[in-house]
Design a protein around this motif. Structure first.
Motif: not given
Length: 168
Positions: A6-15, A137-146, A148-156
């Motif tokens: 819960e509340y971890q913005r990066s997947p765990s090694s288990e995931q 704030t939610f939009i900025k935080d989400s766009r900053d994270l995604l 940097r971390q997404n691979i070949n998945v972009h926002e509509y």
């Protein structure tokens, strides 16, 4: 999958290990939830099995009373498939940011609206200053994270001029 911390913005090694296990055993898509925050998304091609593989680690909160930072929204994912002869390919993968608007009503109790964030960010409509700032704030935080971390998945994103959603 119902997984992750819960509340971890990066997947765990288990995931990550579970996603690989699922993909290696025939899954084409792995879509997860539980951490109550958005986590990265991956779209790749498996050369060994000649197939597309998509992992959405966490969709975040689609409908929730959680109002804390990172927890007051989520994503909807759109996967477009294309059939070529007898083979099905992923044509595109994208996401829409969604934000949970808490409508404070005294007669009905609490009421929630799921807003397409990109559209309401460009057109405030009925949002008060406090809600608009929280959504921004939610939009900025989400766009900053995604971004940097997404691979070949972009926002509509919503295009005000045409009134259409476009893959960014």
């Amino acid at each position: 999958m119902h997984w992750g911390l819960e509340y971890q913005r990066s997947p765990s090694s288990e995931q990550i290990n579970l996603a690989n296990f699922c993909l290696n055993n025939g899954a084409d898509f792995v879509i997860g939830s539980h951490p109550h925050v958005i986590q990265r998304m991956e779209n790749s091609f498996d050369q060994k099995h000649l197939k597309d593989e998509i992992v959405i680690y966490s969709l975040g909160n689609y409908v929730s009373h959680q109002r804390g930072r990172y927890r007051d929204g989520g994503v909807m994912v759109q996967i477009n498939l294309k059939r070529v002869h007898r083979k099905i390919w992923t044509e595109s993968v994208g996401y829409y940011l969604t934000w949970v608007y808490n409508v404070n009503t005294t007669l009905k109790g609490e009421e929630f609206l799921i807003l397409p964030a990109s559209q309401f960010h460009q057109n405030r409509s009925f949002l008060d200053d406090f809600s608009f700032t929280k959504m921004a704030t939610f939009i900025k935080d989400s766009r900053d994270l995604l971004s940097r971390q997404n691979i070949n998945v972009h926002e509509y994103v919503y295009d005000v001029k045409s009134g259409l959603w476009k893959l960014n």
